[in-house]
Design a protein around this motif. Structure first.
Motif, PDB file in Angstrom:
ATOM      1  N   VAL A  24       0.864  -1.184   0.000  1.00 34.67           N
ATOM      2  CA  VAL A  24       0.000   0.000   0.000  1.00 34.67           C
ATOM      3  C   VAL A  24       0.906   1.240   0.000  1.00 34.67           C
ATOM      4  O   VAL A  24       1.668   1.463   0.946  1.00 34.67           O
ATOM      5  CB  VAL A  24      -0.941  -0.017   1.216  1.00 34.67           C
ATOM      6  CG1 VAL A  24      -1.881   1.183   1.172  1.00 34.67           C
ATOM      7  CG2 VAL A  24      -1.751  -1.321   1.240  1.00 34.67           C
TER       8      VAL A  24
ATOM      9  N   LYS B 164      -0.285   4.450  -0.846  1.00 38.91           N
ATOM     10  CA  LYS B 164      -1.126   5.656  -0.908  1.00 38.91           C
ATOM     11  C   LYS B 164      -0.475   6.801  -0.114  1.00 38.91           C
ATOM     12  O   LYS B 164       0.441   6.557   0.688  1.00 38.91           O
ATOM     13  CB  LYS B 164      -2.511   5.340  -0.336  1.00 38.91           C
ATOM     14  CG  LYS B 164      -2.500   4.894   1.123  1.00 38.91           C
ATOM     15  CD  LYS B 164      -3.814   4.251   1.540  1.00 38.91           C
ATOM     16  CE  LYS B 164      -3.788   3.816   2.993  1.00 38.91           C
ATOM     17  NZ  LYS B 164      -4.957   3.001   3.345  1.00 38.91           N
TER      18      LYS B 164
ATOM     19  N   TYR C 233       2.865   6.683   2.369  1.00 36.19           N
ATOM     20  CA  TYR C 233       2.778   7.062   3.786  1.00 36.19           C
ATOM     21  C   TYR C 233       3.745   8.212   4.095  1.00 36.19           C
ATOM     22  O   TYR C 233       4.468   8.224   5.096  1.00 36.19           O
ATOM     23  CB  TYR C 233       3.067   5.861   4.690  1.00 36.19           C
ATOM     24  CG  TYR C 233       1.926   4.855   4.766  1.00 36.19           C
ATOM     25  CD1 TYR C 233       1.221   4.498   3.630  1.00 36.19           C
ATOM     26  CD2 TYR C 233       1.569   4.254   5.973  1.00 36.19           C
ATOM     27  CE1 TYR C 233       0.170   3.577   3.691  1.00 36.19           C
ATOM     28  CE2 TYR C 233       0.521   3.342   6.042  1.00 36.19           C
ATOM     29  CZ  TYR C 233      -0.176   3.015   4.891  1.00 36.19           C
ATOM     30  OH  TYR C 233      -1.200   2.105   4.949  1.00 36.19           O
TER      31      TYR C 233
ATOM     32  N   LEU D 152      -8.150   2.004  -4.176  1.00 34.68           N
ATOM     33  CA  LEU D 152      -9.045   1.620  -3.082  1.00 34.68           C
ATOM     34  C   LEU D 152     -10.324   2.440  -3.032  1.00 34.68           C
ATOM     35  O   LEU D 152     -11.347   1.975  -2.559  1.00 34.68           O
ATOM     36  CB  LEU D 152      -8.313   1.759  -1.743  1.00 34.68           C
ATOM     37  CG  LEU D 152      -7.168   0.760  -1.503  1.00 34.68           C
ATOM     38  CD1 LEU D 152      -6.266   1.253  -0.374  1.00 34.68           C
ATOM     39  CD2 LEU D 152      -7.713  -0.625  -1.181  1.00 34.68           C
TER      40      LEU D 152
ATOM     41  N   LYS E 285     -15.430  -4.897  -3.088  1.00 30.02           N
ATOM     42  CA  LYS E 285     -15.150  -4.580  -1.685  1.00 30.02           C
ATOM     43  C   LYS E 285     -16.363  -4.938  -0.828  1.00 30.02           C
ATOM     44  O   LYS E 285     -17.480  -4.487  -1.110  1.00 30.02           O
ATOM     45  CB  LYS E 285     -14.856  -3.078  -1.563  1.00 30.02           C
ATOM     46  CG  LYS E 285     -14.620  -2.584  -0.151  1.00 30.02           C
ATOM     47  CD  LYS E 285     -13.230  -2.948   0.316  1.00 30.02           C
ATOM     48  CE  LYS E 285     -13.023  -2.729   1.798  1.00 30.02           C
ATOM     49  NZ  LYS E 285     -12.779  -1.332   2.136  1.00 30.02           N
TER      50      LYS E 285
ATOM     51  N   ARG F 279     -17.341   1.382   6.346  1.00 28.10           N
ATOM     52  CA  ARG F 279     -16.696   2.516   5.690  1.00 28.10           C
ATOM     53  C   ARG F 279     -17.029   2.445   4.197  1.00 28.10           C
ATOM     54  O   ARG F 279     -17.732   3.286   3.689  1.00 28.10           O
ATOM     55  CB  ARG F 279     -15.190   2.469   5.959  1.00 28.10           C
ATOM     56  CG  ARG F 279     -14.464   3.737   5.633  1.00 28.10           C
ATOM     57  CD  ARG F 279     -13.042   3.744   6.143  1.00 28.10           C
ATOM     58  NE  ARG F 279     -12.151   2.829   5.424  1.00 28.10           N
ATOM     59  CZ  ARG F 279     -10.823   2.796   5.581  1.00 28.10           C
ATOM     60  NH1 ARG F 279     -10.250   3.605   6.456  1.00 28.10           N
ATOM     61  NH2 ARG F 279     -10.094   1.954   4.898  1.00 28.10           N
TER      62      ARG F 279
ATOM     63  N   HIS G 116     -11.836  -5.133   4.772  1.00 27.81           N
ATOM     64  CA  HIS G 116     -10.815  -4.475   5.602  1.00 27.81           C
ATOM     65  C   HIS G 116     -11.177  -4.654   7.071  1.00 27.81           C
ATOM     66  O   HIS G 116     -12.345  -4.504   7.453  1.00 27.81           O
ATOM     67  CB  HIS G 116     -10.769  -2.990   5.223  1.00 27.81           C
ATOM     68  CG  HIS G 116      -9.581  -2.241   5.744  1.00 27.81           C
ATOM     69  ND1 HIS G 116      -8.305  -2.776   5.813  1.00 27.81           N
ATOM     70  CD2 HIS G 116      -9.464  -0.968   6.199  1.00 27.81           C
ATOM     71  CE1 HIS G 116      -7.477  -1.859   6.298  1.00 27.81           C
ATOM     72  NE2 HIS G 116      -8.146  -0.757   6.541  1.00 27.81           N
TER      73      HIS G 116
ATOM     74  N   ASN H  14      -4.497  -6.313   6.658  1.00 28.07           N
ATOM     75  CA  ASN H  14      -3.514  -5.231   6.601  1.00 28.07           C
ATOM     76  C   ASN H  14      -2.316  -5.663   7.450  1.00 28.07           C
ATOM     77  O   ASN H  14      -2.217  -6.826   7.854  1.00 28.07           O
ATOM     78  CB  ASN H  14      -4.143  -3.918   7.105  1.00 28.07           C
ATOM     79  CG  ASN H  14      -4.517  -4.000   8.583  1.00 28.07           C
ATOM     80  OD1 ASN H  14      -4.691  -5.092   9.133  1.00 28.07           O
ATOM     81  ND2 ASN H  14      -4.634  -2.855   9.227  1.00 28.07           N
ATOM     82  N   THR H  15      -1.407  -4.741   7.738  1.00 27.56           N
ATOM     83  CA  THR H  15      -0.170  -5.110   8.442  1.00 27.56           C
ATOM     84  C   THR H  15      -0.451  -5.860   9.751  1.00 27.56           C
ATOM     85  O   THR H  15       0.086  -6.948   9.974  1.00 27.56           O
ATOM     86  CB  THR H  15       0.679  -3.853   8.741  1.00 27.56           C
ATOM     87  OG1 THR H  15       1.020  -3.239   7.507  1.00 27.56           O
ATOM     88  CG2 THR H  15       1.937  -4.211   9.511  1.00 27.56           C
TER      89      THR H  15
ATOM     90  N   ARG I 175      -2.406  -7.071   2.307  1.00 26.07           N
ATOM     91  CA  ARG I 175      -2.141  -5.682   1.939  1.00 26.07           C
ATOM     92  C   ARG I 175      -1.370  -5.020   3.072  1.00 26.07           C
ATOM     93  O   ARG I 175      -1.919  -4.820   4.152  1.00 26.07           O
ATOM     94  CB  ARG I 175      -3.457  -4.904   1.751  1.00 26.07           C
ATOM     95  CG  ARG I 175      -4.423  -5.516   0.764  1.00 26.07           C
ATOM     96  CD  ARG I 175      -5.637  -4.613   0.562  1.00 26.07           C
ATOM     97  NE  ARG I 175      -6.353  -4.327   1.790  1.00 26.07           N
ATOM     98  CZ  ARG I 175      -7.337  -5.079   2.291  1.00 26.07           C
ATOM     99  NH1 ARG I 175      -7.739  -6.169   1.656  1.00 26.07           N
ATOM    100  NH2 ARG I 175      -7.930  -4.735   3.412  1.00 26.07           N
ATOM    101  N   SER I 176      -0.110  -4.682   2.808  1.00 29.00           N
ATOM    102  CA  SER I 176       0.660  -4.049   3.882  1.00 29.00           C
ATOM    103  C   SER I 176       1.050  -2.627   3.530  1.00 29.00           C
ATOM    104  O   SER I 176       1.582  -2.364   2.459  1.00 29.00           O
ATOM    105  CB  SER I 176       1.912  -4.856   4.198  1.00 29.00           C
ATOM    106  OG  SER I 176       2.604  -4.221   5.258  1.00 29.00           O
ATOM    107  N   GLY I 177       0.782  -1.731   4.467  1.00 26.91           N
ATOM    108  CA  GLY I 177       1.237  -0.356   4.351  1.00 26.91           C
ATOM    109  C   GLY I 177       2.239  -0.080   5.461  1.00 26.91           C
ATOM    110  O   GLY I 177       3.448  -0.201   5.282  1.00 26.91           O
ATOM    111  N   ILE I 178       1.734   0.209   6.635  1.00 30.69           N
ATOM    112  CA  ILE I 178       2.577   0.693   7.742  1.00 30.69           C
ATOM    113  C   ILE I 178       3.760  -0.241   8.047  1.00 30.69           C
ATOM    114  O   ILE I 178       4.841   0.234   8.410  1.00 30.69           O
ATOM    115  CB  ILE I 178       1.696   0.948   9.007  1.00 30.69           C
ATOM    116  CG1 ILE I 178       2.385   1.901   9.987  1.00 30.69           C
ATOM    117  CG2 ILE I 178       1.297  -0.344   9.695  1.00 30.69           C
ATOM    118  CD1 ILE I 178       2.277   3.347   9.649  1.00 30.69           C
TER     119      ILE I 178
ATOM    120  N   TYR J 163       0.726   6.704  11.840  1.00 34.63           N
ATOM    121  CA  TYR J 163       0.124   6.909  10.507  1.00 34.63           C
ATOM    122  C   TYR J 163      -0.098   8.401  10.230  1.00 34.63           C
ATOM    123  O   TYR J 163       0.214   8.906   9.158  1.00 34.63           O
ATOM    124  CB  TYR J 163      -1.259   6.242  10.417  1.00 34.63           C
ATOM    125  CG  TYR J 163      -1.323   4.739  10.466  1.00 34.63           C
ATOM    126  CD1 TYR J 163      -1.561   4.013   9.305  1.00 34.63           C
ATOM    127  CD2 TYR J 163      -1.224   4.041  11.661  1.00 34.63           C
ATOM    128  CE1 TYR J 163      -1.688   2.624   9.334  1.00 34.63           C
ATOM    129  CE2 TYR J 163      -1.346   2.662  11.701  1.00 34.63           C
ATOM    130  CZ  TYR J 163      -1.579   1.958  10.536  1.00 34.63           C
ATOM    131  OH  TYR J 163      -1.708   0.599  10.570  1.00 34.63           O
TER     132      TYR J 163
END
Ligand code: PLP
Length: 370
Positions: A37, A39, A43, A85, A130, A137, A166, A207-208, A223-226, A353
Motif C-alpha cells: 500500500v 497511498k 505514507y 481503493l 469490496k 466505511r 478491511h 492489513n499489516t 495488503r501491507s502499508g505501515i 500513521y
C-alpha cells in the motif's frame, strides 16, 4: 551514504524497506501474494521510489487510495497491477486508460464502472469487489450480493479479479472476538461470490496488523502499508521492523534568554531562569503540528532530548537547549533513530500513521540507497 544534513529533510532508507518487506513476506505462506500500500505518497515518504524498490524485490501488487496516485505510479514506470481503493466515478475513464484496477464498493460504483467499461469496449476488465464486514466505511453488505450478481450476469465488460474487505481493529487484542467475526463474515460472503463466479477470484483481507495477528486469515493476498514503512502497531512487532524514515533538521539560530522573557507567538513560554533556546526551520506547515508544542514533544540533538517550547509556528519551532552542547548548524532529529515516529506521535496524542503521512511536500525527501 548518510551525510549530515544542512536543511530539513526526510531521509528514506530503502535498505530498511527491503528488510521490512522480507519480514512481512516471512509471516505469510509462500503462495500468498503481497500487495504494497503506497497511498498518500507512500505514507509520506516517496511513493515512486518505494514502488520501484518493491517492484525489484518482487512485490505482486500495489494499492493506492485515489486514481491520481495510481496514474503517478504509471507515469513513474510502475507496471505491476495497481488497485485503487477509493475511486470516484469521474475518474473511471482514467482508471481504464491507465490500467488501474478499481475497488467496486457500492451499487452506484458498480453500475457506473460497467457503463464506462462498456463504452470503452472493454472485455473482462479486472475489478476488486469490496465487502463491508463490519468497518462500515466502504463495501457491499451481505444482502446486496444478489444485486451485484444481477449486474455481473448482464455484462462481460468487467471481471471480478478479487474480493476483499478491511479489518477494523486488527491491532487491538481487546477486539479479537470482533475481528474473528469479521474474518468469518468475509469467508462466508466470499464463498457465496465464488459460487456465483465462473473463475475463482483472489481473496484479500489482512492489513499489516492482520498479517502479524491473524496469519490464518491471509487468504490469497495481504495488503501491507505501515509495516513496510517500519511500524507494526505493537512494540513487540516494531522490534523486528526498521523505520524507513528519519525526519531531520538543523539549528538555525541560538538565543540566550533571561528569566521572565518570553519565547514565540502569544508569549506562550516564559523563561523561569537564564536559558538557551534554538530555532529550527520546521513548523506546522511541514507537518509538525501545534499539538507537539508547549513541551508536549521534543527533539534530539547529539543524543540529548530538547523539548519544544511555546507555540509551534508555521515555518519554525523553538526548543530548549539549556545545558546541551550544540551550535548553529548542528543536526536535529525529530523522529527516527533515538525517537521512533510512534513515540513522537504519542506525545502529540496521535498515531504514527497521521504523523508520517502529514509531513508536507515542502520537506525534501532524500533517498538512501541500500
Ligand atoms: C490503508 C489501507 C491498508 C494498509 O493498512 P496498514 O495498516 O497500513 O497495513 C490496507 N487496506 C486498506 C483498505 C487500506 O485502506
Amino acid at each position: 551514504m548518510i551525510q549530515k544534513t544542512r536543511e530539513t529533510v526526510l531521509e528514506i532508507d530503502l535498505g530498511a524497506l527491503a528488510h521490512n518487506y522480507r519480514i512481512l513476506r516471512s509471516k505469510i505462506g509462500k503462495d500468498v501474494k503481497m500487495m504494497a500500500v503506497v497511498k498518500a505518497f507512500g505514507y509520506g515518504s516517496d511513493a515512486n521510489e518505494i514502488a520501484k524498490k518493491l517492484s525489484e524485490l518482487g512485490v505482486d501488487y500495489f494499492a493506492v487510495a485515489y486514481t491520481s496516485e495510481g496514474i503517478a505510479l504509471r507515469e513513474a514506470g510502475i507496471e505491476k497491477p495497481i488497485l485503487v481503493l477509493h475511486p470516484q466515478s469521474v475518474n473511471f475513464e482514467s482508471i481504464i486508460e491507465n490500467c488501474l484496477e478499481p475497488s467496486v464498493y457500492s451499487e452506484f460504483v458498480l453500475r457506473e464502472f460497467i457503463k464506462t467499461a462498456e463504452k470503452l469496449g472493454q472485455k473482462e476488465y479486472p475489478i476488486h469487489l469490496k465487502l463491508n464486514t463490519g468497518l462500515h466505511r466502504l463495501g457491499f453488505d451481505e444482502n446486496e450480493l444478489d444485486l451485484v450478481f444481477d449486474y455481473l450476469s448482464k455484462t462481460n465488460a468487467v471481471k471480478v479479479k478479487a474480493v476483499f474487505s478491511h479489518l477494523a481493529a486488527s491491532e487491538d487484542w481487546k477486539e479479537r472476538e470482533f475481528t474473528l467475526q469479521q474474518i468469518n463474515k468475509f469467508r462466508k460472503m466470499a464463498f457465496k461470490i465464488i459460487e456465483f463466479l465462473p473463475s475463482r477470484p483472489l481473496l484479500h483481507l489482512c492489513n499489516t496488523s492482520g498479517i502479524f495477528n491473524y496469519p490464518e486469515a491471509s487468504f490469497d493476498m495481504v495488503r501491507s502499508g505501515i509495516g513496510l514503512y517500519g511500524f507494526g502497531n505493537d512494540p513487540e512487532i516494531d522490534k523486528d521492523l526498521k523505520p524507513i524514515g528519519t525526519l531531520k533538521t538543523i539549528i538555525s539560530q541560538i538565543h540566550e534568554v533571561e528569566k521572565g522573557e518570553s519565547i514565540g507567538y502569544n508569549r506562550a513560554f516564559k523563561a523561569s531562569g537564564k536559558m538557551k533556546t534554538a530555532t529550527l526551520p520546521i513548523g506546522h506547515a511541514d507537518g509538525i503540528n501545534r499539538q507537539y508544542g508547549n513541551e508536549k514533544a521534543g527533539v534530539f540533538i547529539n543524543g540529548n532530548y530538547a523539548p519544544i517550547i511555546g507555540n509551534v509556528c508555521m515555518d519554525m519551532l523553538m526548543i530548549d537547549i539549556t545545558g546541551i552542547d550544540c551550535k548553529e548548524g548542528d543536526e536535529v532529529i525529530l523522529f527516527g533513530g533515538p525517537q521512533p515516529a510512534p513515540e513522537f506521535a504519542e506525545k502529540g496524542k496521535t498515531i504514527s500513521y497521521e504523523l508520517i503521512t502529514g509531513i508536507s511536500q515542502r520537506v525534501k525527501r532524500r533517498i538512501i540507497l541500500e
